[in-house]
Design a protein around this motif. Structure first.
Motif, mmCIF file in Angstrom:
data_model
loop_
_atom_site.group_PDB
_atom_site.id
_atom_site.type_symbol
_atom_site.label_atom_id
_atom_site.label_comp_id
_atom_site.label_asym_id
_atom_site.label_seq_id
_atom_site.Cartn_x
_atom_site.Cartn_y
_atom_site.Cartn_z
ATOM 1 N N SER A 29 5.373 -7.932 -10.063
ATOM 2 C CA SER A 29 5.731 -7.639 -8.675
ATOM 3 C C SER A 29 4.805 -6.613 -8.025
ATOM 4 O O SER A 29 5.076 -6.149 -6.940
ATOM 5 C CB SER A 29 7.190 -7.148 -8.579
ATOM 6 O OG SER A 29 7.747 -7.611 -7.384
ATOM 7 N N GLY A 91 4.506 -1.987 1.886
ATOM 8 C CA GLY A 91 5.457 -3.097 1.895
ATOM 9 C C GLY A 91 6.820 -2.633 2.358
ATOM 10 O O GLY A 91 7.437 -3.238 3.245
ATOM 11 N N ALA A 92 7.303 -1.540 1.771
ATOM 12 C CA ALA A 92 8.629 -1.056 2.136
ATOM 13 C C ALA A 92 8.673 -0.665 3.611
ATOM 14 O O ALA A 92 9.686 -0.862 4.282
ATOM 15 C CB ALA A 92 9.007 0.131 1.257
ATOM 16 N N ASP A 197 9.954 -11.096 2.373
ATOM 17 C CA ASP A 197 9.344 -9.989 1.644
ATOM 18 C C ASP A 197 8.070 -10.550 1.011
ATOM 19 O O ASP A 197 8.113 -11.325 0.052
ATOM 20 C CB ASP A 197 10.337 -9.492 0.582
ATOM 21 C CG ASP A 197 9.731 -8.467 -0.366
ATOM 22 O OD1 ASP A 197 8.502 -8.338 -0.402
ATOM 23 O OD2 ASP A 197 10.505 -7.812 -1.078
ATOM 24 N N HIS A 223 -2.229 -4.476 0.156
ATOM 25 C CA HIS A 223 -2.691 -3.831 -1.078
ATOM 26 C C HIS A 223 -2.307 -4.635 -2.319
ATOM 27 O O HIS A 223 -2.683 -4.254 -3.408
ATOM 28 C CB HIS A 223 -2.137 -2.414 -1.171
ATOM 29 C CG HIS A 223 -0.662 -2.343 -0.916
ATOM 30 N ND1 HIS A 223 -0.136 -2.410 0.333
ATOM 31 C CD2 HIS A 223 0.387 -2.231 -1.747
ATOM 32 C CE1 HIS A 223 1.188 -2.326 0.273
ATOM 33 N NE2 HIS A 223 1.531 -2.236 -0.984
ATOM 34 N N LYS A 224 -1.575 -5.710 -2.179
ATOM 35 C CA LYS A 224 -1.297 -6.546 -3.360
ATOM 36 C C LYS A 224 -2.106 -7.829 -3.221
ATOM 37 O O LYS A 224 -3.203 -7.939 -3.731
ATOM 38 C CB LYS A 224 0.202 -6.850 -3.441
ATOM 39 C CG LYS A 224 1.032 -5.617 -3.724
ATOM 40 C CD LYS A 224 2.492 -5.967 -3.905
ATOM 41 C CE LYS A 224 3.279 -4.702 -4.199
ATOM 42 N NZ LYS A 224 4.704 -4.952 -4.353
#
Ligand SMILES: Cc1ncc(COP(=O)(O)O)c(C=O)c1O
Length: 445
Positions: A29, A91-92, A197, A223-224
């Motif tokens: 994840s 992300g959050a 998400d 960033h992922k």
């Protein structure tokens, strides 16, 4: 201090740390992939590194605005959405942005009784956290026996109090929610909003689009999926893209182009306000821009090879004592998978944490453990597309070796790690508010 002492001090630190430049970081994840150096060179170039929005007028920032505009366009195309903001820094933060958009949308409609956010039990903890921060009650939707959203439970939970649903697809088990269009239909029939998400976009990028699945809001972790270094490697970037009817609510500045082809920053009329500083985290955007540009229409290969790597790893551990693959064993996973070490723990007393520590001893980064919460003794692993065949094989061998030791000499694993600069840390203490005082000293001791 003398120069050599300072150099040695920092060199020792580099030897004590571990990142994607040392070896695989298969944290499930987290999508820790290699960051091509060509991108880092651009990010650090004097032309891009020192750009400061309040020191530049639009006229003198045309090239960087062009890059941001193009990135917005590409992200729209990749996600199947109509408008994007690049301002959220993680992300959050993208999740919170989505939640606040949902809130404002219903406030504007006078639909204020909608105070519930539906969240599957396989979700990342930041989903309910963002929903709570936005003032919603989080309603847990259980997974079914296949590890997918339980449609019956979903139908039973949707009401005129439902504001939205937050969902990642593929989900955190690495399984594609094959009923996704039914899921989004159930929400839309109730006039609720569906937030994607995007932490797991790596599994479907270039192959399937959240916009086509019925999502209304998408946050992306640049960033992922899009290679910007993170996890100590640099600041995140959490672009948010929406369908047309939510465009006016976007935060920050949207880069637009006038009839003369000149770029400018625009605020939206019903905007939820700023969620970060002016541009957002520009380095993350430059990484994402170069990443997309370098793949072009081959970007689907990212999903293809990360999926291949994950399923290859699963095949290497198939049938190994003490390990199971929860939920439909025969269904291929996408970019990540979650194995259960529950049997191993029951039979030997060796936990998944012990195995993770043994991996550290053998020069590998540990996977994510104990998440998602619906899998006991969870071992969540994600080999991205940039990982090599050899490393995946070696990694599986170390896991197998740990299992062998667990059944023959379990106390050995309880000692791990012994080769790292620090032994077992008190993970609970490290997260406890009473230890997070400014007086805490960092360093070796
Ligand atoms: C599924 C999922 N959603 C959301 C997030 C939050 O993203 P970020 O760490 O960028 O805030 C994560 C982070 O690991 C995640 O795995």
């Amino acid at each position: 201090m003398s120069e050599i002492e300072v150099v040695r001090h920092y060199t020792r630190f580099t030897e004590e740390s571990y990142g994607v430049d040392n070896g695989p970081v298969p944290l499930g994840s987290c999508t820790m992939k290699y960051n091509p150096r060509i991108a880092t060179n651009y990010v650090n170039s004097e032309y891009l590194a020192n750009i400061h929005p309040s020191l530049l007028k639009f006229e003198t920032a045309q090239n960087i605005l062009k890059l941001m505009y193009q990135l917005q366009e590409w992200l729209k195309e990749i996600t199947g959405m109509d408008a994007c903001t690049l301002q959220p820094p993680a992300g959050a933060s993208g999740e919170l942005t989505g939640v606040l958009i949902i809130k404002k949308y219903f406030q504007e409609r006078g639909d204020t009784q909608r105070d519930e956010m539906l969240i599957p039990d396989s979700a990342h903890g930041s989903n309910p956290a963002s929903s709570s921060m936005g003032g919603f009650k989080s309603v847990r939707i259980p997974s079914d026996e296949h590890g997918l959203v339980n449609l019956e439970a979903l139908r039973a939970s949707v009401s005129n109090k439902t504001a939205g649903l937050m969902l990642t697809n593929p989900n955190t088990l690495g399984l594609f929610e094959k009923n996704i269009t039914e899921v989004t239909k159930i929400l839309h029939e109730n006039e609720a909003i569906v937030h994607y998400d995007g932490a797991n976009l790596n599994g479907i990028i270039g192959i399937a689009r959240p916009g086509d699945m019925g999502f209304d809001i998408v946050h992306l972790n640049l960033h992922k999926t899009f290679s910007a270094p993170h996890g100590g490697g640099g600041p995140g970037a959490g672009a948010v893209c929406v369908k047309k009817y939510l465009e006016d609510y976007l935060p920050g500045y949207i880069v637009s182009k006038d009839d003369n082809g000149r770029y400018f920053l625009k605020k939206m009329s019903k905007s939820i306000g700023d969620v970060y500083s002016t541009y957002g985290n520009l380095p993350g955007m430059i990484y994402a821009y170069i990443f997309i540009l370098s793949y072009g229409s081959d970007i689907y290969k990212v999903a293809k090879y990360s999926t291949l790597n994950t399923n290859f790893f699963i095949s290497l551990l198939k049938g190994v004592k003490g390990i199971t693959l929860p939920y439909d064993e025969k269904t291929p996973r996408l970019h990540e998978t979650v194995l259960s070490f529950k049997k191993l723990a029951e039979e030997t007393g060796v936990t998944v944490e012990d195995v993770a520590k043994y991996l550290l001893d053998n020069g590998f980064y540990a996977p994510t453990i104990y998440f998602p919460l619906i899998v006991d003794e969870a071992f969540m692993i994600e080999f991205t597309e940039t990982e090599s065949y050899e490393n995946i094989v070696k990694y599986a061998e170390v896991v197998k070796k740990a299992i062998e030791i667990a059944y023959t000499n379990p106390s050995e694993l309880k000692q791990a790690p012994i080769n790292t600069s620090v032994r077992r840390l008190d993970a609970v203490k490290a997260n406890h508010p009473s230890t997070l005082k400014p007086s805490v000293k960092f360093g070796r001791k």
